[in-house]
Write a protein that holds these residues in place. Structure first.
Motif, PDB file in Angstrom:
ATOM      1  N   ALA A 213      33.267  -7.877  61.541  1.00  9.49           N
ATOM      2  CA  ALA A 213      32.273  -7.503  62.784  1.00  9.49           C
ATOM      3  C   ALA A 213      30.609  -6.956  62.571  1.00  9.49           C
ATOM      4  N   ALA A 214      30.610  -6.542  60.975  1.00  6.96           N
ATOM      5  CA  ALA A 214      28.747  -6.486  60.711  1.00  6.96           C
ATOM      6  C   ALA A 214      28.094  -7.604  60.318  1.00  6.96           C
ATOM      7  N   THR A 215      26.754  -7.159  60.845  1.00  6.99           N
ATOM      8  CA  THR A 215      25.525  -7.897  60.196  1.00  6.99           C
ATOM      9  C   THR A 215      25.188  -8.111  58.929  1.00  6.99           C
ATOM     10  N   GLY A 216      25.181  -6.397  59.236  1.00 12.01           N
ATOM     11  CA  GLY A 216      24.347  -5.394  57.997  1.00 12.01           C
ATOM     12  C   GLY A 216      24.407  -4.704  57.578  1.00 12.01           C
ATOM     13  N   ALA A 217      23.233  -3.736  57.673  1.00  7.67           N
ATOM     14  CA  ALA A 217      23.652  -2.149  56.346  1.00  7.67           C
ATOM     15  C   ALA A 217      22.147  -1.905  56.619  1.00  7.67           C
ATOM     16  N   MET A 218      21.870  -0.288  57.073  1.00 10.56           N
ATOM     17  CA  MET A 218      20.937   0.368  56.579  1.00 10.56           C
ATOM     18  C   MET A 218      21.020   1.427  55.471  1.00 10.56           C
ATOM     19  N   ALA A 219      20.395   1.470  54.341  1.00  6.41           N
ATOM     20  CA  ALA A 219      20.480   3.022  53.382  1.00  6.41           C
ATOM     21  C   ALA A 219      20.154   4.046  53.550  1.00  6.41           C
ATOM     22  N   ALA A 220      20.731   4.875  54.005  1.00  6.35           N
ATOM     23  CA  ALA A 220      20.775   6.584  53.325  1.00  6.35           C
ATOM     24  C   ALA A 220      19.551   6.808  52.605  1.00  6.35           C
ATOM     25  N   TYR A 221      19.039   8.420  53.877  1.00  6.40           N
ATOM     26  CA  TYR A 221      17.593   8.600  52.934  1.00  6.40           C
ATOM     27  C   TYR A 221      18.160   9.466  51.162  1.00  6.40           C
ATOM     28  N   ASN A 222      19.519  10.256  51.394  1.00  6.52           N
ATOM     29  CA  ASN A 222      19.843  11.272  50.577  1.00  6.52           C
ATOM     30  C   ASN A 222      19.634  10.601  49.308  1.00  6.52           C
ATOM     31  N   VAL A 224      23.295   9.732  46.625  1.00  8.73           N
ATOM     32  CA  VAL A 224      24.858  10.582  46.192  1.00  8.73           C
ATOM     33  C   VAL A 224      24.756  10.536  44.827  1.00  8.73           C
ATOM     34  N   ASN A 225      25.558  11.494  44.555  1.00  7.96           N
ATOM     35  CA  ASN A 225      25.302  11.742  43.026  1.00  7.96           C
ATOM     36  C   ASN A 225      24.749  11.613  42.260  1.00  7.96           C
ATOM     37  N   GLY A 226      23.137  12.411  42.545  1.00 10.02           N
ATOM     38  CA  GLY A 226      22.130  12.273  42.242  1.00 10.02           C
ATOM     39  C   GLY A 226      21.267  10.618  42.092  1.00 10.02           C
ATOM     40  N   ARG A 227      22.038   9.614  42.840  1.00  8.17           N
ATOM     41  CA  ARG A 227      21.457   8.511  42.660  1.00  8.17           C
ATOM     42  C   ARG A 227      20.587   8.030  43.861  1.00  8.17           C
ATOM     43  N   PRO A 228      19.309   7.531  44.751  1.00  7.32           N
ATOM     44  CA  PRO A 228      18.391   7.623  45.886  1.00  7.32           C
ATOM     45  C   PRO A 228      20.272   6.381  46.433  1.00  7.32           C
ATOM     46  N   CYS A 229      20.178   6.571  47.157  1.00  6.85           N
ATOM     47  CA  CYS A 229      20.303   5.209  48.193  1.00  6.85           C
ATOM     48  C   CYS A 229      20.425   4.209  48.076  1.00  6.85           C
ATOM     49  N   HIS A 230      19.043   4.026  48.573  1.00  6.18           N
ATOM     50  CA  HIS A 230      18.306   2.928  47.769  1.00  6.18           C
ATOM     51  C   HIS A 230      18.510   2.243  47.385  1.00  6.18           C
ATOM     52  N   VAL A 231      18.999   2.457  45.599  1.00  8.68           N
ATOM     53  CA  VAL A 231      18.732   1.567  44.493  1.00  8.68           C
ATOM     54  C   VAL A 231      20.586   2.090  44.172  1.00  8.68           C
ATOM     55  N   SER A 232      20.891   2.001  44.750  1.00 10.57           N
ATOM     56  CA  SER A 232      23.159   2.458  44.355  1.00 10.57           C
ATOM     57  C   SER A 232      23.707   0.937  44.166  1.00 10.57           C
ATOM     58  N   PRO A 233      24.409   1.230  43.281  1.00 14.58           N
ATOM     59  CA  PRO A 233      25.208   0.021  43.027  1.00 14.58           C
ATOM     60  C   PRO A 233      26.043  -0.275  43.976  1.00 14.58           C
ATOM     61  N   LEU A 234      26.588   0.888  44.962  1.00 14.75           N
ATOM     62  CA  LEU A 234      27.909   0.203  45.649  1.00 14.75           C
ATOM     63  C   LEU A 234      27.768  -0.200  46.609  1.00 14.75           C
ATOM     64  N   ILE A 235      25.669  -0.339  46.553  1.00 21.82           N
ATOM     65  CA  ILE A 235      25.721  -1.699  47.900  1.00 21.82           C
ATOM     66  C   ILE A 235      26.092  -3.182  47.747  1.00 21.82           C
ATOM     67  N   GLU A 236      26.011  -3.720  45.960  1.00 18.07           N
ATOM     68  CA  GLU A 236      27.130  -4.639  46.124  1.00 18.07           C
ATOM     69  C   GLU A 236      28.066  -4.584  45.480  1.00 18.07           C
ATOM     70  N   THR A 237      28.998  -3.392  44.852  1.00 16.43           N
ATOM     71  CA  THR A 237      30.144  -2.939  44.273  1.00 16.43           C
ATOM     72  C   THR A 237      30.784  -2.905  45.615  1.00 16.43           C
ATOM     73  N   GLU A 238      30.501  -2.498  46.855  1.00 11.07           N
ATOM     74  CA  GLU A 238      31.436  -1.775  47.749  1.00 11.07           C
ATOM     75  C   GLU A 238      31.357  -2.672  48.580  1.00 11.07           C
ATOM     76  N   LEU A 239      29.520  -2.660  49.454  1.00  8.74           N
ATOM     77  CA  LEU A 239      29.548  -3.138  50.815  1.00  8.74           C
ATOM     78  C   LEU A 239      29.815  -4.640  51.172  1.00  8.74           C
ATOM     79  N   ARG A 240      29.272  -5.593  49.635  1.00 12.19           N
ATOM     80  CA  ARG A 240      29.029  -7.428  49.954  1.00 12.19           C
ATOM     81  C   ARG A 240      30.234  -7.131  49.068  1.00 12.19           C
ATOM     82  N   ARG A 241      30.513  -6.481  48.010  1.00  9.55           N
ATOM     83  CA  ARG A 241      32.229  -7.173  47.590  1.00  9.55           C
ATOM     84  C   ARG A 241      32.733  -7.284  49.282  1.00  9.55           C
ATOM     85  N   TRP A 242      33.477  -6.241  49.760  1.00  3.22           N
ATOM     86  CA  TRP A 242      34.898  -6.493  51.194  1.00  3.22           C
ATOM     87  C   TRP A 242      34.079  -7.803  51.888  1.00  3.22           C
TER      88      TRP A 242
END
Length: 308
Positions: A213-222, A224-242
């Motif tokens: 249903a979604a076409t995109g996502a916006m990274a957060a300001y904060n 997570v566990n000491g790493r800025p969301c804009h350089v988080s590996p979760l963008i690729e390992t979770e979001l894009r994998r899903w």
């Protein structure tokens, strides 16, 4: 060679609606210069007259209406919509919002010379309302990931519409990840143990992305566990994998000024060229930074490319 080909007037492949979309995209990209590609990484994208491409801008706020553009319907804030527990109602609200966004896109051009309002809708917000004292709870549906995901998917489907080929608006989920505090939001770090990460915060986003249903996502300001969301590996390992099984790619945008925040105030990188390169590699596709002043972010990206 035909006279059309010889004169250069033959329609390029990217202009042919009969061709598959990916083939058209690949053809267009092959015609862009490196400088034109870099320029497209900023929110305010300049025209490419030689290819007949108009200027455009990514992103329009559409969380509970588009009244910031002008006279429009204002719906309850997301926390109010969440209190209805009514997925069909939330879908119909989003449908109305997207119709009005379309109307502004076609009939109202901002005073700024950046073209029409964007049909990329920065909504819904899937951040969970973890603490009522944190000052951002009006933007989210609830503290429960299942309820939030269901309403988030309904809002996305209302924005996108039911046409088999064309989107009425392109929904972009906010804000990835673990974000809903206001004070010091650019420097705070959300501490997430693995179970909380997977069973709580990611659980609000995962069903919406896997549904297609979604076409995109916006990274957060904060952070997570000491790493800025804009350089988080979760963008690729979770979001894009899903997203991969759905056959659709996710377009990931930065939050406003967040790329600059990686150097100041977060001090996570020493200079902006390094930070912009890291964000790009992490999966950020569009830099919302310095408002209409694209020269500054584009200059940093150009420097990053020159530095390898």
């Amino acid at each position: 060679m035909s006279s059309a080909s010889a004169s250069g007037s033959e329609r390029p492949a990217f202009r042919d609606p009969a061709l598959p979309l990916q083939k058209r995209v690949d053809d267009l990209l092959s015609r862009l210069t490196p400088e034109e590609r870099i320029a497209m990484l900023h929110q305010h994208v300049p025209a490419v007259p030689r290819l007949g491409l108009a200027a455009f801008r990514t992103g329009s706020e559409a969380l509970h209406g588009v009244s910031w553009m002008g006279v429009a319907t204002v719906f309850p804030q997301a926390v109010g919509l969440g209190a209805t527990w009514d997925e069909d109602l939330v879908r119909r609200v989003a449908e109305a919002v997207s119709v009005e966004l379309r109307a502004f896109h076609h009939h109202r051009v901002p005073a700024l010379g950046d073209g029409p309002h964007s049909l990329q809708a920065w909504a819904p917000v899937l951040n969970l309302l973890r603490d009522p004292r944190w000052g951002r709870n009006e933007e989210g549906y609830s503290e429960d990931p299942v309820h939030t995901a269901r309403l988030g998917e309904a809002y996305c489907r209302g924005l996108a519409g039911d046409h088999p080929t064309y989107l009425r608006a392109a929904p972009v989920l906010k804000h990835f990840l673990a974000y809903n505090n206001e004070d010091d939001r650019c420097t705070t770090s959300s501490g997430l143990r693995p179970r909380v990460l997977h069973e709580y915060d990611l659980a609000a986003f995962r069903p919406v992305v896997t549904s297609g249903a979604a076409t995109g996502a916006m990274a957060a300001y904060n952070l997570v566990n000491g790493r800025p969301c804009h350089v988080s590996p979760l963008i690729e390992t979770e979001l894009r994998r899903w997203a991969r099984p759905t056959g659709h790619e996710l377009f990931v945008v930065s939050d406003a000024e967040a790329p600059s925040n990686l150097v100041d105030p977060e001090h996570y990188f020493d200079d902006h060229a390094e930070s912009h390169a890291a964000a790009l590699k992490a999966g950020i596709d569009s830099f919302t930074d310095h408002d209409e002043d694209s020269a500054t972010p584009v200059g940093r990206l150009r420097e990053a490319l020159e530095r390898g």
